[in-house]
Write an enzyme that holds these catalytic residues in place. Structure first.
Site, PDB file in Angstrom:
ATOM      1  CG  HIS A   4      29.599 -44.029  36.508  1.00 17.70           C
ATOM      2  ND1 HIS A   4      30.058 -42.993  36.020  1.00 17.70           N
ATOM      3  CD2 HIS A   4      28.472 -44.496  35.616  1.00 17.70           C
ATOM      4  CE1 HIS A   4      29.345 -42.598  34.906  1.00 17.70           C
ATOM      5  NE2 HIS A   4      28.413 -43.469  34.358  1.00 17.70           N
ATOM      6  CG  ASP A  31      24.334 -42.268  36.406  1.00 16.97           C
ATOM      7  OD1 ASP A  31      23.575 -41.852  37.477  1.00 16.97           O
ATOM      8  OD2 ASP A  31      24.256 -41.605  35.544  1.00 16.97           O
ATOM      9  CG  ASP A  32      26.008 -46.880  34.668  1.00 18.84           C
ATOM     10  OD1 ASP A  32      25.151 -46.063  34.525  1.00 18.84           O
ATOM     11  OD2 ASP A  32      27.166 -46.830  33.979  1.00 18.84           O
TER      12      ASP A  32
HETATM   13 ZN   LIG Z   1      24.990 -44.954  32.720  1.00 20.52          ZN
END
Ligand SMILES: [Zn+2]
Length: 259
Positions: free
Chosen positions: A220, A66-67
Site C-alpha cells: 500500500h 494499492d489505495d
Molecule cells: Zn485497498
C-alpha cells in the site's frame, strides 16, 4: 503527455534495462528486467484468490501498490522506485485520484501502470447490493481516467482492476469479464495494513517472498511503514537476485507505434 507519445516512450524503454525516468542512468540499479503484456480479457490472476497467476519465472516479481494516491506517502514511494529504475502498478482509489490527479499523472509519466480499485473502497463490494457495487466500480474507473488523462471513455485505457479487500463475488467477476476488465489478486502480500516497524515489515515480506520464490506482491503506497521500508526492500531484491517485471495491458491500444 499524449497517449501515443507515452506508449512510444514505454515501448522504447522495453529494449533493455528500463529506466523509470526517461534519460535516467540505471547502471548498477535494480532496474526493471522485462515488460509483460497482459491480456485483460477474462484475466483473473493471483494465487491468494484464483487458481492461476501470471507466467512468472523463478525469482520474478511484480510490484503493486494499492489505495493511493496520497500526498503524504505516494511521492516518496515514486522517488524510491525511480532511484532503482523500477516500474510498478498502482491500483488507485477513484476518490483519491480525483483529489490528487497530479500524482496519478506523475505515476504514468514515470512509466508505471495505473489500474483501478473502485471509487470509495467499500469493504467489500461483494457485501453490497450488486447495482451499487457496479456503480462504485464504474465511478472509480471514470474518476481514475479523468484524473489520468483528462477524460473518460467507455473503456478504461488500462483495464486492470483489483477488488478492495479482495472482496469479489461470482456476479461481479462476471460483470468485469463482460466489460473486458482483468482482475488482479496477489500471490503474496506485505500485511502492511497491520502496524509494524519498517524492519519488521521488511523481514515479513522477504520471508514470504523467499518462500514463494516469485509472484505478484501487494503493498500500500498509503502506508508510512511501507514507504520507509521500500529502499531496503529494493536493495534486498537486488542482493538476492530477484528481477522486477512490469505489467502493461495488451494489445497495445494503438497501431501507430512500430514494434
Ligand atoms: Zn485497498
Amino acid at each position: 503527455m499524449p497517449r501515443i507519445v507515452r506508449l512510444a516512450l514505454v515501448l522504447a524503454m522495453c529494449g533493455g534495462i528500463a529506466p523509470a525516468l526517461a534519460g535516467q542512468d540505471c547502471a548498477g540499479r535494480l532496474g526493471t528486467s522485462r515488460v509483460m503484456e497482459v491480456d485483460p480479457a477474462g484475466l483473473q490472476v493471483g494465487t491468494k484468490h484464483f487458481p492461476q497467476t501470471l507466467d512468472l519465472a523463478d525469482k520474478e516479481v511484480v510490484l503493486t501498490f494499492d489505495d493511493g494516491p496520497l500526498p503524504a506517502t505516494t511521492p516518496g514511494v515514486l522517488k524510491a522506485l525511480a532511484r532503482e529504475c523500477v516500474r510498478a502498478t498502482f491500483f488507485v482509489i477513484g476518490r483519491n485520484a480525483a483529489a490528487h490527479p497530479d500524482l496519478v499523472r506523475r505515476e504514468i509519466a514515470e512509466g508505471h501502470t495505473v489500474g483501478h480499485h473502485s471509487m470509495t473502497h467499500p469493504m467489500t463490494l461483494a457485501d453490497m447490493p450488486y447495482d451499487k457495487a457496479v456503480a462504485d466500480i464504474e465511478k472509480g474507473l471514470k474518476a481514475d481516467e479523468r484524473a489520468a488523462y483528462g477524460e473518460a471513455g467507455a473503456q478504461p485505457r488500462v483495464p486492470f482492476f483489483r477488488f478492495p479487500g479482495f472482496g469479489s463475488s461470482p456476479e461481479l467477476l462476471d460483470y468485469l469479464k463482460r466489460r473486458g476488465i482483468g482482475v488482479f489478486g496477489a500471490d503474496l502480500w506485505a500485511s502492511d495494513w497491520n502496524p509494524m516497524t519498517p524492519q519488521e515489515q521488511l523481514d515479513l515480506v522477504m520471508a514470504r517472498l523467499d518462500h514463494a520464490g516469485r509472484g505478484i506482491i501487494l503493498f500500500h503506497d498509503t502506508r508510512g511503514q511501507t514507504l520507509k521500508m521500500l529502499p531496503a526492500f529494493l536493495a534486498a531484491l537486488k542482493e538476492k537476485g530477484y528481477r522486477v517485471v512490469h505489467i502493461v495491458p495488451s494489445p497495445a491500444r494503438t497501431a501507430a507505434v512500430p514494434r
